[in-house]
Design an enzyme around this catalytic site. Structure first.
Site, PDB file in Angstrom:
ATOM      1  N   ASP A 162      18.023   4.464  12.579  1.00 33.62           N
ATOM      2  CA  ASP A 162      18.405   5.778  12.066  1.00 33.62           C
ATOM      3  C   ASP A 162      19.814   5.818  11.492  1.00 33.62           C
ATOM      4  OD1 ASP A 162      18.195   8.748  11.809  1.00 33.62           O
ATOM      5  OD2 ASP A 162      19.822   8.634  13.274  1.00 33.62           O
ATOM      6  N   ASP A 165      23.278   3.258  15.161  1.00 33.56           N
ATOM      7  CA  ASP A 165      22.683   2.721  16.376  1.00 33.56           C
ATOM      8  C   ASP A 165      21.400   1.979  16.008  1.00 33.56           C
ATOM      9  OD1 ASP A 165      20.834   4.754  15.788  1.00 33.56           O
ATOM     10  OD2 ASP A 165      21.902   6.186  17.048  1.00 33.56           O
ATOM     11  N   TYR A 322      17.937  15.131  17.134  1.00 39.72           N
ATOM     12  CA  TYR A 322      17.224  15.666  15.964  1.00 39.72           C
ATOM     13  C   TYR A 322      16.290  16.778  16.417  1.00 39.72           C
ATOM     14  CZ  TYR A 322      18.984  11.977  12.929  1.00 39.72           C
ATOM     15  OH  TYR A 322      19.806  11.158  12.194  1.00 39.72           O
ATOM     16  N   GLU A 570      29.942   8.144  10.397  1.00 36.26           N
ATOM     17  CA  GLU A 570      28.597   7.601  10.637  1.00 36.26           C
ATOM     18  C   GLU A 570      27.645   7.963   9.493  1.00 36.26           C
ATOM     19  OE1 GLU A 570      25.414   6.927  14.232  1.00 36.26           O
ATOM     20  OE2 GLU A 570      26.521   8.812  14.222  1.00 36.26           O
TER      21      GLU A 570
END
Length: 618
Positions: A162, A165, A322, A570
């Protein structure tokens, strides 16, 4: 009266009234025969008409509109043929002789950024990597996903990680595949022109192949779907290894990666159905694979409709990272894509049901998030997609009323993106604040840019010069200007003078929050805690995560290039999918949208007229 005898002597013509014409003629002939002919006269009588005086009769060519001397005609034709052969010979020499071609014009910045943005997906691949993956510091990883889980015990190898990570979240991953497919359906010619069509199709297939593994894709009816692989919740403390606690390369992961399933997850199932349905249109020329995708999509959408519920219950790992706020927007979104993939009006009836639109928030015009297109809220995308249906196919009753409503609402959403209407704030540097100043803004910015650019292309293709915001008319160029301004901000036209796409431009983030990019690829295995020193390092990442769009600046246009602050540095799969879609829509390739491919599975809207009657026979 005397005249000239044609045979050389004088000729006396009598004027006597008693002589008739016949008598005079006989007398003349008799006199001529009686006279002795000399040699010259005899030669005249014996010679042919054309031989007189040694002259030859000229030959002519009749062209219909004119008569030409044959010699002149033949000379003219020969000259023309000779000149033609000479010119042809010269042209053949010019073509055969090698010569340097002029260099093509350099690609615009959107094309250059797009090449890099697609490479981010290569870096996020999980499982056995293809030889041509193009990211030297990545390798095969997580080759036992699913098989090591005692509950599932099936292969879930593949897919995409995703973000920074190694978790595979199916919800945003499926949305990312839908977005990539949508961009290919609309702008296939552009992808082909810049040499990226095969690449993007390969990435889509990498994702859909994995999604097909996460449920029983061979069945017509299913009762469960995999929601994610891996876990990231560290709120309970402790040092139990998981994908967020540990900082290590995916290739080195040796801890257990649990699999999360759901049995009532309408939002996830409908989004997965949308992803497979959209991809089936991309791969429509590969009938076997396209049919497989459609079959899986049907099972998923059916499951989502029958087993109502959100995939992210309170307290779950999904809810932390999410969270889905509703599944009604996925019903509209998934139903629209199912209709385009199958042509079955049952799906269109679901997508356009007035009650469905109401539950999805189509009439919540006062909501602060109205018009914000995200992996959680698909309503703005659905409105644009169904406006497309009305613009180019116009199915009429009983769908026209809700389609007209969606069309009007799409116009309103486009108005809300314009600064003069104050629906959303803009930073001093020009970035629209669709998430109202909260962190990680760029994922929302690129989605809005895509919708604006795409809708302007829809209007152009429909020969519509613009749209109204109340009494004020705006041209489609206003929408493109907005879209370009936002993407230009992302690519470096901002107060930081920094590109937020890694590897693009001269200045971009060097300390991206990403495990694989931050740990050296030197053959040394760093365990769960062994990578902490690389996470905390102040040095730039040893590996460049080309094409990754980071989370972005704060509401004051400020940015901190700090690896430990994921709110700035990120990247995510979903954000880059929106970036790819926006970039391809803005590339300076002179082709518009593909109006018809998305409708290829839809039968004619009106019945075929009956054949003409047979010929009358008496």
């Amino acid at each position: 009266m005397f005249g000239r005898d044609p045979w050389g002597g004088p000729l006396e013509i009598s004027n006597a009234d008693s002589a008739t014409d016949d008598e005079r003629s006989r007398d003349l002939d008799r006199g001529a025969l009686m006279r002795q002919l000399d040699e010259t006269q005899q030669s005249w009588l014996l010679a042919g008409p054309g031989d007189q005086a040694g002259k030859k009769k000229k030959k002519y060519v009749d062209l219909g509109c004119m008569v030409l001397d044959r010699k002149i005609f033949m000379w003219t034709v020969g000259t023309i043929l000779g000149v033609g052969l000479f010119i042809g010979f010269v042209m053949m020499i010019v073509k055969l002789v090698p010569h340097k071609k002029p260099a093509p014009p350099p690609p615009d910045q959107y094309t250059q950024a797009l090449h890099k943005a697609l490479m981010f997906f290569n870096a996020q691949r999980s499982g056995p990597l293809p030889k041509h993956n193009g990211v030297s510091w990545r390798g095969n990883s997580c080759m036992k996903d699913g098989l090591s889980d005692n509950t599932v015990k099936q292969s879930l190898v593949g897919g995409f990680y995703d973000a920074g990570d190694a978790i595979k979240f199916n919800y945003p991953m499926a949305w990312s595949m839908t977005m990539l497919s949508w961009s290919v359906i609309e702008y296939k010619a552009k992808f082909e022109a810049i040499g990226e069509l095969d690449h993007v199709k390969e990435l889509i297939k990498w994702g859909t192949d994995y999604l097909l593994k996460t449920f029983n894709s061979s069945a017509d009816t299913i009762d469960r779907v995999v929601a994610q692989v891996g876990i990231g919740d560290t709120s309970k403390g402790g040092s139990q290894p998981n994908d967020h606690y540990c900082w290590m390369r995916p290739e080195d992961i040796d801890y257990k990666r649990p699999v999360t399933e759901c049995h009532s997850c309408s939002d996830l199932a409908s989004e997965m159905a949308a992803a497979l349905a959209a991809a089936s249109i991309v791969f429509k020329d590969s009938k076997t694979y396209s049919d497989k995708l459609v079959k899986g999509a049907k099972a998923l959408y059916k499951f989502g409709r029958l087993q109502r519920g959100r995939y992210s219950p309170n307290g779950s790992d999904q809810a932390i990272f999410y969270n889905s706020t509703s599944y009604w927007d996925e019903f509209v979104w998934g139903g629209a894509w199912m209709y385009f993939a199958t042509g079955n009006t049952t799906y269109l009836s679901v997508a356009t049901a007035p009650g469905m639109a109401k539950h999805a928030g189509a009439y919540w015009l006062d909501s602060p998030n109205y018009g914000v297109f995200t992996w959680d809220d698909k309503l703005p995308g659905s409105q644009v997609l169904l406006s497309r249906l009305r613009l180019f196919l116009s199915p009429g009753y009983p769908y026209e009323e809700i389609l007209r409503t969606f069309h009007n609402q799409t116009d309103n959403v486009m108005c809300s993106y314009l600064p003069m209407y104050n629906s959303f704030n803009f930073t001093k540097g020009g970035m629209i604040q669709l998430n109202h100043g909260r962190p990680q803004p760029l994922q929302y910015v690129v989605n809005a840019a895509f919708l604006a650019s795409l809708y302007s292309d829809y209007l152009d293709a429909a020969d519509t010069p613009g749209w109204y915001c109340g009494p004020t008319f705006y041209t489609t160029e206003v929408l493109r200007k907005f879209a370009r301004s936002q993407i230009d901000y992302v690519l470096g036209k901002n107060p930081q003078k920094m590109s937020y796409v890694v590897g693009f431009g001269n200045k971009y983030p060097k300390r991206v929050h990403h495990r694989g990019a931050s740990i050296p690829h030197n053959g040394v295995k760093y365990g769960c805690k062994g990578g902490f020193k690389w996470r905390e390092s102040k040095k730039a990442n040893p590996n460049i995560l080309v094409g990754a769009m980071v989370a972005g600046p704060d509401r004051h246009d400020g940015f901190k290039d700090v690896r430990t602050n994921y709110n700035y540095t990120e990247p995510t799969l979903a954000a880059n999918a929106g970036l790819v879609a926006a970039l391809i829509s803005l590339t300076n390739v002179k082709t518009g949208i593909d109006k018809n491919t998305i409708f290829s599975a839809i039968p004619p809207m009106f019945p075929t007229p009956p054949p003409p009657p047979s010929a009358w026979k008496p």
